[in-house]
Design an enzyme around this catalytic site. Sequence first.
Site, PDB file in Angstrom:
ATOM      1  N   CYS A 283      15.451  -1.955  20.308  1.00 35.38           N
ATOM      2  CA  CYS A 283      15.334  -3.313  21.119  1.00 35.38           C
ATOM      3  C   CYS A 283      15.442  -4.601  20.222  1.00 35.38           C
ATOM      4  O   CYS A 283      15.273  -5.862  20.886  1.00 35.38           O
ATOM      5  CB  CYS A 283      13.838  -3.219  21.691  1.00 35.38           C
TER       6      CYS A 283
ATOM      7  N   ARG B 149       0.842  -1.307  -0.081  1.00 34.13           N
ATOM      8  CA  ARG B 149       0.009   0.129  -0.053  1.00 34.13           C
ATOM      9  C   ARG B 149       0.772   1.304   0.026  1.00 34.13           C
ATOM     10  O   ARG B 149       0.412   2.200  -0.573  1.00 34.13           O
ATOM     11  CB  ARG B 149      -0.942  -0.072   1.236  1.00 34.13           C
TER      12      ARG B 149
ATOM     13  N   SER C 139     -17.555   6.047   3.944  1.00 34.86           N
ATOM     14  CA  SER C 139     -18.592   5.181   4.155  1.00 34.86           C
ATOM     15  C   SER C 139     -19.285   5.476   5.483  1.00 34.86           C
ATOM     16  O   SER C 139     -20.541   4.948   5.746  1.00 34.86           O
ATOM     17  CB  SER C 139     -18.231   3.651   4.134  1.00 34.86           C
TER      18      SER C 139
ATOM     19  N   ASN D  34     -20.310  12.294  -1.933  1.00 39.84           N
ATOM     20  CA  ASN D  34     -20.192  10.660  -2.110  1.00 39.84           C
ATOM     21  C   ASN D  34     -20.745  10.246  -3.296  1.00 39.84           C
ATOM     22  O   ASN D  34     -22.056  10.435  -3.287  1.00 39.84           O
ATOM     23  CB  ASN D  34     -20.508  10.046  -0.893  1.00 39.84           C
TER      24      ASN D  34
ATOM     25  N   HIS E 140      -6.286   8.407  12.095  1.00 43.51           N
ATOM     26  CA  HIS E 140      -5.778   6.875  11.902  1.00 43.51           C
ATOM     27  C   HIS E 140      -4.128   6.583  11.593  1.00 43.51           C
ATOM     28  O   HIS E 140      -3.783   5.701  11.176  1.00 43.51           O
ATOM     29  CB  HIS E 140      -6.470   6.158  10.965  1.00 43.51           C
TER      30      HIS E 140
HETATM   31  C1  BV8 Z   1     -11.291   2.427  18.680  1.00 45.36           C
HETATM   32  C2  BV8 Z   1      -5.903   2.710   9.592  1.00 45.36           C
HETATM   33  C3  BV8 Z   1     -11.369   2.075  20.906  1.00 45.36           C
HETATM   34  C4  BV8 Z   1      -5.273   1.411   9.267  1.00 45.36           C
HETATM   35  C5  BV8 Z   1      -8.256   2.256  10.033  1.00 45.36           C
HETATM   36  C6  BV8 Z   1     -17.627   2.365  18.543  1.00 45.36           C
HETATM   37  C7  BV8 Z   1     -17.053   3.208  19.141  1.00 45.36           C
HETATM   38  C8  BV8 Z   1     -15.619   3.167  19.104  1.00 45.36           C
HETATM   39  C9  BV8 Z   1     -15.270   1.863  18.520  1.00 45.36           C
HETATM   40  C10 BV8 Z   1     -16.098   0.978  17.878  1.00 45.36           C
HETATM   41  C11 BV8 Z   1     -17.257   1.475  18.035  1.00 45.36           C
HETATM   42  N1  BV8 Z   1     -18.000   0.599  17.075  1.00 45.36           N
HETATM   43  C12 BV8 Z   1     -16.902  -0.355  16.682  1.00 45.36           C
HETATM   44  C13 BV8 Z   1     -15.591  -0.017  17.070  1.00 45.36           C
HETATM   45  C14 BV8 Z   1     -14.468  -0.604  16.950  1.00 45.36           C
HETATM   46  C15 BV8 Z   1     -14.027   0.104  15.357  1.00 45.36           C
HETATM   47  C16 BV8 Z   1     -14.877  -0.039  14.347  1.00 45.36           C
HETATM   48  O1  BV8 Z   1     -15.333   1.267  14.112  1.00 45.36           O
HETATM   49  N2  BV8 Z   1     -15.414  -0.857  13.713  1.00 45.36           N
HETATM   50  C17 BV8 Z   1     -16.140  -0.903  12.626  1.00 45.36           C
HETATM   51  C18 BV8 Z   1     -15.751  -1.567  11.352  1.00 45.36           C
HETATM   52  C19 BV8 Z   1     -17.724  -1.389  12.938  1.00 45.36           C
HETATM   53  N3  BV8 Z   1     -13.110   1.119  15.780  1.00 45.36           N
HETATM   54  C20 BV8 Z   1     -11.916   1.066  16.285  1.00 45.36           C
HETATM   55  O2  BV8 Z   1     -11.282  -0.149  16.372  1.00 45.36           O
HETATM   56  C21 BV8 Z   1     -10.813   2.187  16.604  1.00 45.36           C
HETATM   57  N4  BV8 Z   1     -10.583   2.289  17.817  1.00 45.36           N
HETATM   58  O3  BV8 Z   1     -12.328   2.944  18.911  1.00 45.36           O
HETATM   59  O4  BV8 Z   1     -10.728   2.123  19.863  1.00 45.36           O
HETATM   60  C22 BV8 Z   1     -10.936   1.699  22.015  1.00 45.36           C
HETATM   61  C23 BV8 Z   1     -11.342   1.923  23.304  1.00 45.36           C
HETATM   62  C24 BV8 Z   1     -10.792   1.409  24.349  1.00 45.36           C
HETATM   63  C25 BV8 Z   1      -9.452   0.447  24.158  1.00 45.36           C
HETATM   64  C26 BV8 Z   1      -9.260  -0.009  22.720  1.00 45.36           C
HETATM   65  C27 BV8 Z   1      -9.914   0.345  21.864  1.00 45.36           C
HETATM   66  C28 BV8 Z   1     -10.054   2.472  15.522  1.00 45.36           C
HETATM   67  C29 BV8 Z   1     -10.476   2.508  13.933  1.00 45.36           C
HETATM   68  C30 BV8 Z   1      -9.297   2.696  13.183  1.00 45.36           C
HETATM   69  C31 BV8 Z   1      -8.988   1.622  12.067  1.00 45.36           C
HETATM   70  N5  BV8 Z   1      -7.970   2.001  11.284  1.00 45.36           N
HETATM   71  N6  BV8 Z   1      -7.296   2.766   9.189  1.00 45.36           N
HETATM   72  C32 BV8 Z   1      -5.159   1.181   7.776  1.00 45.36           C
HETATM   73  O5  BV8 Z   1      -5.441   2.109   7.091  1.00 45.36           O
HETATM   74  O6  BV8 Z   1      -4.899  -0.042   7.192  1.00 45.36           O
HETATM   75  S1  BV8 Z   1      -9.705   2.565   9.614  1.00 45.36           S
HETATM   76  C33 BV8 Z   1      -9.973   2.353   7.874  1.00 45.36           C
HETATM   77  O7  BV8 Z   1     -11.210   2.743   7.687  1.00 45.36           O
HETATM   78  C34 BV8 Z   1      -9.154   3.552   7.188  1.00 45.36           C
HETATM   79  O8  BV8 Z   1      -8.561   4.439   7.642  1.00 45.36           O
HETATM   80  C35 BV8 Z   1     -10.368   3.915   6.130  1.00 45.36           C
HETATM   81  O9  BV8 Z   1     -10.271   5.428   6.087  1.00 45.36           O
HETATM   82  C36 BV8 Z   1     -11.416   3.918   7.450  1.00 45.36           C
HETATM   83  C37 BV8 Z   1     -12.786   4.529   6.966  1.00 45.36           C
HETATM   84  O10 BV8 Z   1     -13.212   3.792   5.721  1.00 45.36           O
HETATM   85  P1  BV8 Z   1     -13.462   4.783   4.884  1.00 45.36           P
HETATM   86  O11 BV8 Z   1     -12.460   5.838   4.733  1.00 45.36           O
HETATM   87  O12 BV8 Z   1     -14.761   5.328   4.872  1.00 45.36           O
HETATM   88  O13 BV8 Z   1     -13.303   3.970   3.328  1.00 45.36           O
HETATM   89  P2  BV8 Z   1     -14.365   2.954   2.624  1.00 45.36           P
HETATM   90  O14 BV8 Z   1     -13.575   2.246   1.784  1.00 45.36           O
HETATM   91  O15 BV8 Z   1     -15.222   2.644   3.902  1.00 45.36           O
HETATM   92  O16 BV8 Z   1     -15.282   4.035   2.058  1.00 45.36           O
HETATM   93  C38 BV8 Z   1     -14.963   4.738   0.973  1.00 45.36           C
HETATM   94  C39 BV8 Z   1     -16.137   5.786   0.556  1.00 45.36           C
HETATM   95  O17 BV8 Z   1     -15.572   6.519  -0.496  1.00 45.36           O
HETATM   96  C40 BV8 Z   1     -17.260   5.058   0.157  1.00 45.36           C
HETATM   97  O18 BV8 Z   1     -18.327   5.444   0.789  1.00 45.36           O
HETATM   98  C41 BV8 Z   1     -17.302   5.259  -1.499  1.00 45.36           C
HETATM   99  O19 BV8 Z   1     -18.591   5.319  -1.892  1.00 45.36           O
HETATM  100  C42 BV8 Z   1     -16.760   6.516  -1.393  1.00 45.36           C
HETATM  101  N7  BV8 Z   1     -16.101   6.853  -2.605  1.00 45.36           N
HETATM  102  C43 BV8 Z   1     -15.355   5.994  -3.545  1.00 45.36           C
HETATM  103  N8  BV8 Z   1     -14.879   6.815  -4.776  1.00 45.36           N
HETATM  104  C44 BV8 Z   1     -15.261   7.863  -4.321  1.00 45.36           C
HETATM  105  C45 BV8 Z   1     -15.891   8.204  -3.129  1.00 45.36           C
HETATM  106  N9  BV8 Z   1     -16.106   9.123  -2.593  1.00 45.36           N
HETATM  107  C46 BV8 Z   1     -15.853  10.502  -3.336  1.00 45.36           C
HETATM  108  N10 BV8 Z   1     -15.367  10.404  -4.463  1.00 45.36           N
HETATM  109  C47 BV8 Z   1     -14.777   9.219  -5.011  1.00 45.36           C
HETATM  110  N11 BV8 Z   1     -14.323   9.329  -6.273  1.00 45.36           N
END
Ligand code: BV8
Length: 254
Positions: free
Chosen positions: A158, A71, A197, A221, A120
């Site tokens: 380390c 990536r 999303s 979007n 992130h």
């Molecule tokens: C945490 C880095 C808490 C790595 C990423 C409620 C509260 C808190 C946490 C949670 C919760 N519910 C669930 C959770 C857990 C989890 C979560 O959210 N899970 C989801 C899937 C259900 N959250 C976490 O774990 C977070 N941590 O809250 O910790 C905690 C508390 C105590 C102790 C420990 C922990 C951490 C979340 C971060 C994860 N890391 N990225 C990497 O990149 O490899 S997230 C990853 O998804 C990317 O960063 C990405 O950006 C992000 C979001 O996705 P999108 O950016 O929206 O991308 P996606 O593909 O989904 O959508 C693209 C969109 O673009 C689409 O809508 C499409 O239509 C549109 N599109 C396409 N082309 C275009 C366009 N739009 C415009 N123009 C175009 N041309």
Amino acid sequence: MDQLIQQAARLLRAAQQIVVMTGAGVSAESGVPTFREAQTGLWAQYDPQDLATPAAFTRNPRLVWEWYASRREIIGQSEPNAGHFALAQLEAQHGHVTVVTQNVDNLHERAGSQDVIHLHGNIMRTKCFYDCQGNPTLVDLSDPAINTDALPPLCPHCGRWLRPDVVWFGEILPARALERAMTLSEGCDVQLVVGTSGLVEPAAGLPRITKQHGGKVIVVNPDHTMHTRIADVSLRGASGEVLPQVLQAMASLA
Ligand code: BV8
């Protein structure tokens, strides 16, 4: 759509403070695959969510390291697109604009955006998996002291694994970044939500915070998302096409 573009332009023009929340979609037209698009080639068999976790890394550090290396290579070969440049222009012209991005690429900065909050992390940075010198223990992969033959490379301090400096699922977001993003979301007049999303928390909650504090939400979007139903204006299209039109409409309001 023109009517909606005009409406968005008027809201942005009148705003004192603007937050721009971006997701992987804003980088799609730069050739960077979005997070939930079907992965290609070797990675097609994996769900990104199953790779972007500490458990996946501990289970198979080489696989996860190589996924990030591939990536990083794609991002290194990508250029900012018209959507990134339009957001940088919005900041330059309006003056009170902060980009809050979920993306781990550096395309906003390369397009000229100055005030960017990375919720992130940043895939171009590398750190010790154990943060052995403190959080985060960042390292420079070009440091000759690093054994890059090993996959993952090993920490020069380390001797244990290095990892990308991104926030994995199940990991907490950088506290200062999240706090500033939430404060700005509370106080801004408009949050422009581009290319996400809206599935990942707590980032996905930021537009809702703006709404709850009386601010307006504009969504850009091609698809319907979790934020569409709270949008005051929903611009259905690609950010690289829509955002330059919004900037143009703002200029004609002068
Ligand atoms: C945490 C880095 C808490 C790595 C990423 C409620 C509260 C808190 C946490 C949670 C919760 N519910 C669930 C959770 C857990 C989890 C979560 O959210 N899970 C989801 C899937 C259900 N959250 C976490 O774990 C977070 N941590 O809250 O910790 C905690 C508390 C105590 C102790 C420990 C922990 C951490 C979340 C971060 C994860 N890391 N990225 C990497 O990149 O490899 S997230 C990853 O998804 C990317 O960063 C990405 O950006 C992000 C979001 O996705 P999108 O950016 O929206 O991308 P996606 O593909 O989904 O959508 C693209 C969109 O673009 C689409 O809508 C499409 O239509 C549109 N599109 C396409 N082309 C275009 C366009 N739009 C415009 N123009 C175009 N041309």
